[in-house]
Write a protein that holds these residues in place. Sequence first.
Motif, PDB file in Angstrom:
ATOM      1  N   ILE A 306     -28.967  11.165 -23.553  1.00 49.94           N
ATOM      2  CA  ILE A 306     -27.552  10.861 -23.375  1.00 49.94           C
ATOM      3  C   ILE A 306     -26.856  10.950 -24.730  1.00 49.94           C
ATOM      4  O   ILE A 306     -27.397  10.470 -25.735  1.00 49.94           O
ATOM      5  N   PRO A 307     -25.668  11.551 -24.806  1.00 52.86           N
ATOM      6  CA  PRO A 307     -24.953  11.585 -26.085  1.00 52.86           C
ATOM      7  C   PRO A 307     -24.692  10.166 -26.614  1.00 52.86           C
ATOM      8  O   PRO A 307     -24.398   9.253 -25.843  1.00 52.86           O
ATOM      9  N   LYS A 308     -24.782  10.019 -27.911  1.00 48.81           N
ATOM     10  CA  LYS A 308     -24.564   8.707 -28.509  1.00 48.81           C
ATOM     11  C   LYS A 308     -23.163   8.181 -28.245  1.00 48.81           C
ATOM     12  O   LYS A 308     -22.941   6.969 -28.179  1.00 48.81           O
ATOM     13  N   SER A 309     -22.218   9.108 -28.070  1.00 45.28           N
ATOM     14  CA  SER A 309     -20.834   8.687 -27.845  1.00 45.28           C
ATOM     15  C   SER A 309     -20.650   7.950 -26.529  1.00 45.28           C
ATOM     16  O   SER A 309     -19.668   7.221 -26.358  1.00 45.28           O
ATOM     17  N   PHE A 310     -21.568   8.117 -25.586  1.00 49.30           N
ATOM     18  CA  PHE A 310     -21.429   7.460 -24.284  1.00 49.30           C
ATOM     19  C   PHE A 310     -21.464   5.941 -24.418  1.00 49.30           C
ATOM     20  O   PHE A 310     -20.904   5.224 -23.580  1.00 49.30           O
ATOM     21  N   GLY A 311     -22.133   5.461 -25.433  1.00 48.18           N
ATOM     22  CA  GLY A 311     -22.191   4.017 -25.620  1.00 48.18           C
ATOM     23  C   GLY A 311     -20.859   3.409 -25.979  1.00 48.18           C
ATOM     24  O   GLY A 311     -20.679   2.187 -25.901  1.00 48.18           O
ATOM     25  N   ASN A 312     -19.885   4.276 -26.338  1.00 49.07           N
ATOM     26  CA  ASN A 312     -18.566   3.781 -26.750  1.00 49.07           C
ATOM     27  C   ASN A 312     -17.520   3.949 -25.658  1.00 49.07           C
ATOM     28  O   ASN A 312     -16.334   3.722 -25.915  1.00 49.07           O
ATOM     29  N   ILE A 313     -17.924   4.357 -24.467  1.00 45.38           N
ATOM     30  CA  ILE A 313     -16.977   4.441 -23.343  1.00 45.38           C
ATOM     31  C   ILE A 313     -16.905   3.045 -22.715  1.00 45.38           C
ATOM     32  O   ILE A 313     -17.729   2.666 -21.882  1.00 45.38           O
ATOM     33  N   CYS A 314     -15.933   2.286 -23.103  1.00 41.43           N
ATOM     34  CA  CYS A 314     -15.865   0.865 -22.729  1.00 41.43           C
ATOM     35  C   CYS A 314     -15.493   0.641 -21.271  1.00 41.43           C
ATOM     36  O   CYS A 314     -15.518  -0.502 -20.793  1.00 41.43           O
ATOM     37  N   THR A 315     -15.091   1.726 -20.576  1.00 39.75           N
ATOM     38  CA  THR A 315     -14.698   1.601 -19.165  1.00 39.75           C
ATOM     39  C   THR A 315     -15.775   2.109 -18.216  1.00 39.75           C
ATOM     40  O   THR A 315     -15.614   2.008 -17.000  1.00 39.75           O
ATOM     41  N   LEU A 316     -16.867   2.647 -18.761  1.00 39.49           N
ATOM     42  CA  LEU A 316     -17.881   3.310 -17.931  1.00 39.49           C
ATOM     43  C   LEU A 316     -18.559   2.317 -16.996  1.00 39.49           C
ATOM     44  O   LEU A 316     -19.185   1.350 -17.434  1.00 39.49           O
ATOM     45  N   SER A 317     -18.449   2.606 -15.681  1.00 34.37           N
ATOM     46  CA  SER A 317     -19.045   1.730 -14.668  1.00 34.37           C
ATOM     47  C   SER A 317     -20.253   2.378 -13.993  1.00 34.37           C
ATOM     48  O   SER A 317     -21.231   1.702 -13.680  1.00 34.37           O
TER      49      SER A 317
END
Length: 941
Positions: A306-317
């Motif tokens: 998984i891209p590291k940037s995914f950890g910063n999507i604060c709305t990801l459900s």
Amino acid sequence: MIMDRISLRLLHAFLMLLLHLNPALGFISGVGDANVRCIERERQALLEFKKGLVDDYDKLSSWGNQDQKKNCCKWKGVHCSKHTGHVLELDLRGDSEKTQPLRGKFSSSLLELHHLSSLDLSYNDFNMSQIPKFLGSFNNLNHLYLLEAEFGGTIPYELGNLSHLESIDLSANNFNNVANLQWLSHLSSLKELVLNSINLSEAYDWADVVNRLPYLTSLSLSSCDLPPIAPSTHTHFNYSKSLTTVALSDNHQNSSIFGWLLNFNTSLVEINLTSNQLKGSIPDALGKMNSLESLNFDKNQLEGSIPKSFGNICTLSLLSLSNNKLSGQLVGFINILSGCAKDSLEILDLSLNQITGSLPDFSTFSSLKQIYVGTNNITGTVPEGIGKFHQLEVFDVSNNSMHGVVTEVHLSNLSNLWFLDLSLNSLALQLNKDWVPPFQLRVIYLSSCKLGPRFPSWLQTQWNISILDISDTGISDKIPKWFFDLPSTLQYLDMSDNRLEGLLHLFVFPPKMTVLSIAKNRFSGTASSVCKIRGGILNFLDLSDNLLSGHLPNCFMHLRKLLILNLAGNNFTGKIPSSFGSLSQLHTLNLRNNNFSGELPLPLKNCSLLKFVDLGNNKFSGSVPAWIGECLPLLNILILRSNKFGESIPLNLCWLKYLRILDLSVKNISGTIPQCFNNFTAMAQKGDLFSGIIGSNYTDSYVFDYDDTQEFVNDATVIMKGRELEYGKYLGLLKIINLASNKLTGKVPSEISSLLELVVLNISRNKLIGEIPQMIGQLKQLQSLDMSRNQFSNEIPSSMSELHFLSDLDLSYNNLSGKIPSGTQLQSFDAVDFTGNWALCGPPLPNKCPGEETPNQSDQPTDHDGNEDNEKDGDEFEKWFFAAAGFGFFIGFWGICGPLLFKSSWRGAYFLFLDDMKDWLYATKLAMCMKRLRWKFKKQG
């Protein structure tokens, strides 16, 4: 006079006041439609529209001319303005199950409904007619829903005139291939576009059109055969900032779609690209979509992590990446998501990838409700910390390499758990017999876990179960009495492959039961409880390999949706019930290894969808029915082995072009082998690795799709050299003809040599005569050939030495003569495979052929020139030389070539290797030539 004028003016003013107040009073009082009558011309228009429809279920019974029905605003599906009485909405949506559709024509009388703003005719049947062009004249239409309404032809371009249209759904109709979608670009007010399951394979402009819709918020083009997006569509337009939902699943999109999606990075909330052709790594730039809540990339070919940037999507459900090629340690995936995403993530699906490691600590994921990591390479134990997730609803770690024990500590705090899948691991559930779980599970998959030997008593508390799989769990116990009264919610029950005991006829099966398997247990009694299954929706019934007995009840007319019926390996007696003829949806019928008798009932010919029929090892009699070939056109497998069928092979069987396995080794069949066997075209075509022999489009698997996927695998036994071998998941690769142990006469038709993919041919123990077909060497895939104990004569065809995959051969006890064809293939078999042919000679038989005898050394002439001693010295040298050479040849040949002779799989692989090497050399040479040509052209240019 003046007073009269004043009175008239006052009266007129009063009447005008009433006229203006009447709608407002109606609105304020809330009486609405109750006091508003529809416009007469609109009522007549609706009645005219009704005339064009066939209403089999009286859905429009409220539409009429009677006094009490004259107000069309009270008719079903008609909604009027509370102020003016004009028809604003017409909602005649049918049942999505297609059980109660309206049928007929779309009347133009609806044009009288000038104020119509919403039209819904979904789930009806307009008999493949075209959507009428006059729909483009409804200037006030905001919503148009024609989902699955059996429209055909082309989509009228006139729909582009609906400038006020906000939502349109034309999904799942039968339109001709749509060349372009330019008409959509004129719908400047469109917010919702749904065209699922429409052939858009030629609509290369789809992305350009979407870019021109400034207010579009929701786009759904799933299952459209949609062509890949062109890179040129990424630039030319001011992209809408309102698009929130994109659903493009089951299409041909490749990784270029990511660039297009990034143009909506500030607005997108939901992306669904399931079942496309996404490859490579997931772009890190997707992590910049700071509004993203749901991302689904299931069933693609994505690699890496998984891209590291995914950890910063604060709305990801929701993050669903199931069925890809992702790899790496599971703890690494979790660490990447440990940014602010950990506080919003509710559903994580990483199943069906190549992920390794053990289950990590999820304790920091405060919102996580559903975890799917099944079918990976997860090892280790289930951590006790999982029990702290009181919010956990779904826990799926199935089909991994986990081990250890699961106790109450793991489960006692999971009060919201409703889906538990621990199947296909080496886990043991050790739960106290008095333990009462805090949850009510709806889905339980525990296959291959250790539950036994006692029946798990905690299941008694689970009264909302829909799916229960406790197959192969080591339970060796009697079924408790409380279990006989199964929960009314139960749809799927699999208790197969245990050692359960109990009387089957005591079971009370719930009406919602769809799948029932209790195979490979010790259940006894009769099958009378089948008559108690009255819901009429049972698809799968497997009672095989138990101790059941008696006659089958004649009540199968209650199971009309049955697809799979497996009663093999019991002690059922009597005739097949005539009610089997009601099973018109049946795909699999397996009755082998019982004591059924009598002729096959004629009503069975109504089961025209049958693909798998195994009636072997019973006592059926009469002739092999000709109607099998006439009425069961989709048949893949027909096994009638070891019964009492007589007479000849009916020519009608040759109509079965999809037949892959034909086993008529039944002892009493006479006559000749039909020449039309070459009509078994499936035996001449390459097979695929299937999981059974049923399903759509002639594939060999049937999938029961619930929240998880379970497959049913047909199995059949194959006789090779007297051994009975059972095939399951590889059954689809086999092409077999077995006519052994009958009374067949005449010659083997040469046409049988055209069945190029035949794997097993057994015609032994008959009275066949003549030559072995000269072209038998064409059957390159043949692995087992048994022609023993017949009356074949003349020489063995030389082409037989070309059967490189042949591992079982028996030509014994015939009248064959001449030399066994030379080559490494036939000489690898034992002499016993050729014995009983008095005039046959050559290896591997010990007797040499005429003219090949070794001359006697005493008959050698002497040297009359007095050089006898020199010749003796020379002879002595030759003996030593050839002895050494022979020893070297023995070591070299049997060390390298010997395994190729006696190991059929090695031998086949060796010859395939030579073919591949030839292809490689050819391809390499071609590549070099092309490279030289390109260099030459480049130099000249």
